[in-house]
Design an enzyme around this catalytic site. Sequence first.
Site, PDB file in Angstrom:
ATOM      1  N   ARG A   1     100.119 -48.151  25.629  1.00 53.61           N
ATOM      2  CA  ARG A   1     101.389 -48.015  26.469  1.00 53.61           C
ATOM      3  C   ARG A   1     100.811 -46.654  27.291  1.00 53.61           C
ATOM      4  O   ARG A   1     100.397 -45.702  26.916  1.00 53.61           O
ATOM      5  CB  ARG A   1     102.507 -47.337  25.769  1.00 53.61           C
ATOM      6  N   GLU A   2     100.958 -46.925  28.842  1.00 54.30           N
ATOM      7  CA  GLU A   2     100.666 -45.969  29.470  1.00 54.30           C
ATOM      8  C   GLU A   2     101.666 -44.709  29.143  1.00 54.30           C
ATOM      9  O   GLU A   2     102.869 -44.929  28.979  1.00 54.30           O
ATOM     10  CB  GLU A   2     100.713 -46.388  30.943  1.00 54.30           C
TER      11      GLU A   2
ATOM     12  N   CYS B   1     100.766 -54.253  33.304  1.00 56.43           N
ATOM     13  CA  CYS B   1     100.695 -55.234  32.333  1.00 56.43           C
ATOM     14  C   CYS B   1     101.878 -56.347  32.451  1.00 56.43           C
ATOM     15  O   CYS B   1     101.485 -57.595  32.742  1.00 56.43           O
ATOM     16  CB  CYS B   1     100.637 -54.532  31.098  1.00 56.43           C
TER      17      CYS B   1
END
Length: 439
Positions: free
Chosen positions: A154-155, A263
């Site tokens: 996850r960014e 994504c």
Amino acid sequence: MRITMIGSGYVGLVSGACFADFGHDVICVDKDETKIAALEAGRMPIFEPGLEQLVAVNVAAGRLTFTTDLASAVAGADAIFIAVGTPSRRGDGHADLSYVFAATEEIAAAVTGPTVVVTKSTVPVGTGDRVEAILREQRPDMAIAVVSNPEFLREGAAIGDFKRPDRIVIGTEDETAQAVMRGVYRPLYLNESPILFVSRRTSELIKYAANAFLATKITFINEIADLCEAVGADVQDVSRGIGLDNRIGKKFLHAGPGYGGSCFPKDTLALLKTAEDYQSPVHIVEAVVKVNDSRKRAMGRKVIAALTGEGGSVDDVRGKTVALLGLTFKPNTDDMRDAPSLAIATALADAGVTVRGFDPEGMEAARAMMPDLTYCRDAYEAAEGADAVVIVTEWDAFRALDFARLKTVMAAPVLVDLRNVYNRGQIEAAGFAYTAVGR
């Protein structure tokens, strides 16, 4: 172990730095000479909490190096990770695999002994088969195993996700390759992180299925939010009420302006293309993509409605000013790809609204994509003369705004809270008109 990471973007750089922190010797490769020079000087090409320090520590320890010379980096590597970009291809939404195959060609020309080639990039089902075919055709003399090892980062939380993963998915049925991958992930295996060995095609599909499911949860709760507004319910209470059911879970049930980022948008499109290619439609994912696209445009209309008030028209907003707080698709990243702010700013500009903006980390990336915005130093400068302030991204910096100060600089006290950061009673008590999502 000696690991080569081809691609020094988000996935490659985070993965390479974390592998080095495990004690492996890692070489990160990139064709962009400017990027490599910056990395060697300690400057990060992306914003990710903790990454700069992690890179610096491992560079100083001699475990992490950077180069543009793929051939020298590949020679003698135990594992070669392909972590290049796979953006959506124009026209059909399929993942553009040209960078993956180009890297494969270069690997084939450079390997000097048996090795394992690992696709870390998000790739459609069957990509590993094509990578293997290229390697076998060009190097029939060399024992090269091809493995799928998708990332689930996850960014904004990537380092923690890498070091404390829910699971590690490894797609290979080759026993030698399995042994190499166990060695690569040995520190996590000792910490009892579950390693799931599956077939290569299964591994490739797991990544897409996971992202499509999470995108579906987000889109579902956003539609429920609209229904909450229509019937007079509170979507946050609905989210709690269903999220406490452990079959559902509470994550990804926060109503907002729609998903974005690197994504979910491209991976849902790529999954649709794969389903089309194999004549096995995924109608739920089709609906998710359609609803999310319309969701972002609807948020622009929501802001316009807050500006006009009941009975107003779009013509009434021409000449007004709106401040957007948060431009990136989520907090703790500088990623602007498919961010809701893009659609919202466009809708407002089309209606004749002057748009001002501020983001703690995404200003440079935002300027490249929205050159017509007026960019400000902080939330309060953005709010000067504004007829409404809109919270688009829930950065911590926007969770404790000084509303007395905002009221003195704004033309009209209107807050549109697209992330449900605040409580209606609190904001209305401060003298603001308050618009939220699903409440």
